[in-house]
Write a protein that holds these residues in place. Sequence first.
Motif, PDB file in Angstrom:
ATOM      1  N   THR A  45       0.742  -1.128  -0.093  1.00  0.00           N
ATOM      2  CA  THR A  45       0.177   0.037  -0.077  1.00  0.00           C
ATOM      3  C   THR A  45       0.964   1.464  -0.053  1.00  0.00           C
ATOM      4  OG1 THR A  45      -1.639  -1.219   1.147  1.00  0.00           O
ATOM      5  CG2 THR A  45      -1.683   1.200   1.227  1.00  0.00           C
ATOM      6  N   GLN A  85      -7.540   0.485  -0.493  1.00  0.00           N
ATOM      7  CA  GLN A  85      -7.666  -0.645   0.346  1.00  0.00           C
ATOM      8  C   GLN A  85      -8.573  -0.239   1.389  1.00  0.00           C
ATOM      9  OE1 GLN A  85      -4.029  -2.123   2.097  1.00  0.00           O
ATOM     10  NE2 GLN A  85      -5.316  -3.216   3.372  1.00  0.00           N
ATOM     11  N   ASP A 161      -6.089  -1.613  -4.762  1.00  0.00           N
ATOM     12  CA  ASP A 161      -5.375  -2.327  -3.626  1.00  0.00           C
ATOM     13  C   ASP A 161      -6.299  -3.201  -2.900  1.00  0.00           C
ATOM     14  OD1 ASP A 161      -3.426  -2.901  -1.621  1.00  0.00           O
ATOM     15  OD2 ASP A 161      -3.290  -0.739  -1.022  1.00  0.00           O
ATOM     16  N   GLU A 162      -6.240  -4.273  -3.240  1.00  0.00           N
ATOM     17  CA  GLU A 162      -6.948  -5.569  -2.530  1.00  0.00           C
ATOM     18  C   GLU A 162      -8.588  -4.921  -2.868  1.00  0.00           C
ATOM     19  OE1 GLU A 162      -6.470  -6.978   1.245  1.00  0.00           O
ATOM     20  OE2 GLU A 162      -4.287  -6.079   1.632  1.00  0.00           O
TER      21      GLU A 162
HETATM   22 MG    MG Z   1      -2.049  -2.883   1.987  1.00  0.00          MG
END
Ligand code: MG
Lengths: 265, 250
Positions: A45, A85, A161-162
């Motif tokens: 991240t 995320q 991000d995810e």
């Molecule tokens: Mg992360």
Amino acid sequence: MSDNIIEVRDLVKDFDGFRAVNDVSFTVPARRIFSFLGPNGAGKTTSIKILTTMLHPTSGVVRVNGFDPVTQQNEVRHSFGIVFQDPSLDDELTAYENMEFHGVLYGMDKATRRARIKELLDFMELWDRKDNLVKEFSGGMKRRLEIARGLLHHPKILFMDEPTLGLDPQTRNHIWGYIRNLNKTEGITVFFTTHYIEEAEHVSDTVAIMDHGRIITHGSPDELKRQTGASSLEEAFLKLTGSAIREEEASSTDRARQRYHRMHH
Amino acid sequence: MKVIYILWLRQLKRYFRSKARLVGSLGQPLLFLVALGFGFGPIFQKAGGGNYIQFLAPGVVAMGILFTGIFTGVDIIWDRQFGFLKETLAAPVSRLQIMLGRTIGGATVATIQGIIVLLLTFAVGFRLDGMGFASIVPAVLLMFVIALLFTALGTAIASLLQDVQGFQLIMNFLVMPTFFLSGALFPLEGLPRVISDIASADPLTYGIDGLRGILTNSAHFNMYTDVLVSLIVMVVLVAIGSYLFTKIEI
Ligand SMILES: [Mg+2]
Ligand SMILES: Nc1ncnc2c1ncn2[C@@H]1O[C@H](COP(=O)(O)OP(=O)(O)OP(=O)(O)O)[C@@H](O)[C@H]1O
């Protein structure tokens, strides 16, 4: 211009004495799907935040679509879209208003904006709920809306991000189908992280694996499997990063404090 | 322009959707108006100050603007907490535009709040002296300047804070003193030196005095000085707020 749309050389990021990203170098070829894997706290991240102008690097050279995120923030911001995320919706606005806000912010013309909002909300099965406030949504609905919003303006590079965090397998497949199609038809470069390694194996052209702030290897999923003699990417991943749980390993009070700090941002 | 508009619109929507906040932020000025207005009215009259409601009303209007302005500015902390700030900061628009959109939106909200409080003051007996109804337009314009000033101040402070913990601090050490030492509640004549000096360094003093000049023709300073000071402080704070806002990292 080289065909690498992202170039990172010797990137370092320190947080008051703690090195979150430690001398990282990699490139991402244009129009490919690139996944950035690694255990919790690896620095994924943080790296994405640097690439997307949200954080300044301590040192190193970064180019995103040929631009420097430190000195050419505006050009870089014109080049990417992002799914974060952590939550980033406005809970007090409706689903539609969140989409509309994004479209205006990214300078989309009204017709395209309206058409694409309809298309994406339909696709995510949120169209019926478009006039509900986001705070009334379930976790999965919010996540789907975040992704829909990230897909709205068709950037050159899409950071995610995810993105599929907390979504059921059906939904994940459905969404990846859409993203791969976007990658093929529009040539959008996709840069994503995930902890669902089988998902990464399935969709990525190239994988980079990061641990403790360093890139430990990268290549196609097949190359990584061959390299480690593993039968799946997940097995390769575990071989490369070991099986220690990161939260336990990071035992110093300093790191715990930093995690606490981060949670409260 | 469209970016500034959409950010402005967002502030308005958030404000009007949160009924609790809307009513809550009216409660305090109303309480001051009624409790102090009627409570101190007789003493004020005896001391030769005239009608206290006439004196107090512009101060209470400014109070509503001060509170709402600072809070909508400080909203950035909540946007940071809930993550929405990332969405705006990652977008390909200049941070100056984002800051201006938010600030003008917040200031609009604060001005509306001020107008509502002004209407309430009429209900408890406040009357326009001097220009009569013609004074409403310049009064609202000055209210907007005051609102911009404090919304920008809120934005500037929020840009420096990392989390909501600092919020109480702002309340106790900034908002309350700004209000109580501004001459909202007492005349500026014949004050002890210290208080008088503090009051003249408080930007709200000029805002309130200007409103008094416009609404009831009873400014302590010159009305034009009041407006000029308010404008200058506002421009400086918008500049500082914009600068600090561009420096935010997530
Ligand atoms: Mg992360
Ligand atoms: N703002 C910050 N201040 C201090 N330390 C930070 C900050 N942000 C991240 N860190 C630290 O940097 C390290 C890398 O964090 P990062 O969020 O990049 O990990 P990640 O690879 O994305 O992990 P995850 O898979 O859990 O999301 C962690 O040890 C984290 O505690």
